[in-house]
Enzyme design. Sequence first.
Site, PDB file in Angstrom:
ATOM      1  N   ARG A 231       0.857  -1.196   0.000  1.00  0.00           N
ATOM      2  CA  ARG A 231       0.000   0.000   0.000  1.00  0.00           C
ATOM      3  C   ARG A 231       0.889   1.241   0.000  1.00  0.00           C
ATOM      4  O   ARG A 231       0.632   2.226  -0.661  1.00  0.00           O
ATOM      5  CB  ARG A 231      -0.956   0.006   1.203  1.00  0.00           C
ATOM      6  CG  ARG A 231      -1.737   1.290   1.263  1.00  0.00           C
ATOM      7  CD  ARG A 231      -2.945   1.355   2.205  1.00  0.00           C
ATOM      8  NE  ARG A 231      -3.130   0.306   3.134  1.00  0.00           N
ATOM      9  CZ  ARG A 231      -2.622   0.292   4.376  1.00  0.00           C
ATOM     10  NH1 ARG A 231      -1.899   1.299   4.824  1.00  0.00           N
ATOM     11  NH2 ARG A 231      -2.860  -0.727   5.175  1.00  0.00           N
TER      12      ARG A 231
ATOM     13  N   TYR B 281     -14.277  19.696 -14.378  1.00  0.00           N
ATOM     14  CA  TYR B 281     -14.683  18.302 -14.508  1.00  0.00           C
ATOM     15  C   TYR B 281     -15.826  18.011 -13.533  1.00  0.00           C
ATOM     16  O   TYR B 281     -15.718  18.315 -12.329  1.00  0.00           O
ATOM     17  CB  TYR B 281     -13.466  17.413 -14.215  1.00  0.00           C
ATOM     18  CG  TYR B 281     -13.781  15.949 -14.220  1.00  0.00           C
ATOM     19  CD1 TYR B 281     -14.215  15.325 -15.386  1.00  0.00           C
ATOM     20  CD2 TYR B 281     -13.663  15.185 -13.071  1.00  0.00           C
ATOM     21  CE1 TYR B 281     -14.525  13.976 -15.393  1.00  0.00           C
ATOM     22  CE2 TYR B 281     -13.966  13.830 -13.072  1.00  0.00           C
ATOM     23  CZ  TYR B 281     -14.399  13.240 -14.237  1.00  0.00           C
ATOM     24  OH  TYR B 281     -14.700  11.901 -14.233  1.00  0.00           O
TER      25      TYR B 281
ATOM     26  N   ASP C 223      -5.269  21.023 -12.344  1.00  0.00           N
ATOM     27  CA  ASP C 223      -5.651  19.748 -12.941  1.00  0.00           C
ATOM     28  C   ASP C 223      -5.191  19.824 -14.402  1.00  0.00           C
ATOM     29  O   ASP C 223      -5.789  20.527 -15.216  1.00  0.00           O
ATOM     30  CB  ASP C 223      -7.172  19.555 -12.835  1.00  0.00           C
ATOM     31  CG  ASP C 223      -7.642  18.241 -13.444  1.00  0.00           C
ATOM     32  OD1 ASP C 223      -6.921  17.673 -14.283  1.00  0.00           O
ATOM     33  OD2 ASP C 223      -8.754  17.791 -13.095  1.00  0.00           O
TER      34      ASP C 223
ATOM     35  N   LYS D 165      -6.296   9.454 -18.950  1.00  0.00           N
ATOM     36  CA  LYS D 165      -6.528  10.162 -20.203  1.00  0.00           C
ATOM     37  C   LYS D 165      -5.256  10.143 -21.063  1.00  0.00           C
ATOM     38  O   LYS D 165      -4.827   9.095 -21.490  1.00  0.00           O
ATOM     39  CB  LYS D 165      -7.047  11.559 -19.892  1.00  0.00           C
ATOM     40  CG  LYS D 165      -8.145  11.600 -18.813  1.00  0.00           C
ATOM     41  CD  LYS D 165      -9.411  10.882 -19.201  1.00  0.00           C
ATOM     42  CE  LYS D 165     -10.394  10.696 -18.049  1.00  0.00           C
ATOM     43  NZ  LYS D 165     -10.728  11.878 -17.273  1.00  0.00           N
TER      44      LYS D 165
HETATM   45  C1  LIG Z   1     -11.256  12.195 -16.005  1.00  0.00           C
HETATM   46  C2  LIG Z   1     -10.893  13.414 -15.285  1.00  0.00           C
HETATM   47  C3  LIG Z   1     -10.714  13.423 -13.887  1.00  0.00           C
HETATM   48  C4  LIG Z   1     -10.976  12.208 -13.037  1.00  0.00           C
HETATM   49  O1  LIG Z   1     -10.109  11.182 -13.299  1.00  0.00           O
HETATM   50  P1  LIG Z   1     -10.475   9.601 -13.165  1.00  0.00           P
HETATM   51  O2  LIG Z   1      -9.207   8.956 -13.559  1.00  0.00           O
HETATM   52  O3  LIG Z   1     -11.624   9.331 -14.070  1.00  0.00           O
HETATM   53  O4  LIG Z   1     -10.848   9.388 -11.727  1.00  0.00           O
HETATM   54  C5  LIG Z   1     -10.319  14.609 -13.305  1.00  0.00           C
HETATM   55  N1  LIG Z   1     -10.126  15.730 -14.030  1.00  0.00           N
HETATM   56  C6  LIG Z   1     -10.301  15.756 -15.356  1.00  0.00           C
HETATM   57  C7  LIG Z   1     -10.071  17.029 -16.091  1.00  0.00           C
HETATM   58  C8  LIG Z   1     -10.690  14.617 -16.027  1.00  0.00           C
HETATM   59  O5  LIG Z   1     -10.880  14.657 -17.354  1.00  0.00           O
END
Ligand SMILES: *Cc1c(COP(=O)(O)O)cnc(C)c1O
Length: 380
Positions: free
Chosen positions: A46, A98, A170, A195
């Site tokens: 972990r 998001y 982000d 992504k």
């Molecule tokens: C997809 C996404 C998230 C969340 O990520 P997950 O891997 O789906 O938990 C956060 N911020 C943005 C801009 C995203 O596109």
Amino acid sequence: MKFNTRAIHAGQKPEETTGAVMPPIFQTSTYAQQAPNVHKGYDYARVGNPTRTALEHLIAGLEEATSCACFSSGVGAIDAIIKTLKPGDHVLSTNDLYGGSYRLFTSVFEPYGIEFSFVDMTDLQQVERSIKTNTKLLWIETPTNPLLRIIDIQEIAELSTQRGILSAVDNTFASPYLQQPLLLGADIVMHSTTKYLGGHSDVIGGAVASNNEEFMEKIRFQVKTSGAVPGPMDCYLTLRGIKTLHVRMERSVENAKVIAGFLDDHPLVEHVHYPGLQNHPQFELAARQMKDSGAMISFSLKDNTTERAFQVMSATNVFTLAESLGGVESLISHPASMTHGSIPKEIREKAGLSDSLIRLSVGIEDVEDLIADLDLALSN
Ligand SMILES: *Cc1c(COP(=O)(O)O)cnc(C)c1O
């Protein structure tokens, strides 16, 4: 080392016992100790795993951060960042973000006493006016999702430094290939590695990176204590994906530029949101802040209804109707009912997210096929 070289080599070295060029998938939950608490840097998975460490070093290298911590998802990473705050603290966030971040902030953390406000961060004065005495974090997402507005990271980071507040970006939509927030002065950068970093729509993951070691210590404490950790197989897949980040991004952006131009000229399209178009309100800022204009596009229709948007989206064959973004394949989605369904309609419309808005994540297929697909879908 320059970016493309770092994407392949940053923090990576052949494995010591065998010389394996790719880090092995260390599928283990625990590690043998020579004596109590005497071990080779790993005691329990972990807390740490060598496959995860290799991925963390790679992402730190791309963001030019001193350290990085990986999570089982992007929201897991955001969750850990917000948990470094205390009840009574205030987070100032962009209003075009998001949907999952919005839901986490308002449905999970607000009831625990952390305050959030959502403002248009493209307007620095509005950001300045909205800072309160208890504001501890500025939450930036740029390009914004799904309207592709651009927030000036450098300006906001300067403001946050002046006020003694941390700033977090982000960076999922841009990826470090297009934008490196820490170099622009931000304190924290966060990714949904699901992504562009992973890039193949086959793994969920998240990451937090920073040069602020005091903050990263709190994040590592969250990793160990809350435990939203990625498995070694997921780390391996993400690491493997990152090695082609620059090549994938280059092609996706090249395709996106052509598609944005095509949509902009299309008689049934009302408006195209794409930072690479001259009519984008922050075209110049985007050119300054980002290496290139990205591979996400959104557009609204002259017939501004959900029904018409649904018709168009169900008529594509190459674009797959799906949530998510950043993979090699092109995706099409409807933010108002899919990714942003958890944002109330009034708030959504106030931010400019209309019923017919369609979002594209442009992949690396042949652009002629992508355009023919959209052309047919729009005229159906
Ligand atoms: C997809 C996404 C998230 C969340 O990520 P997950 O891997 O789906 O938990 C956060 N911020 C943005 C801009 C995203 O596109």
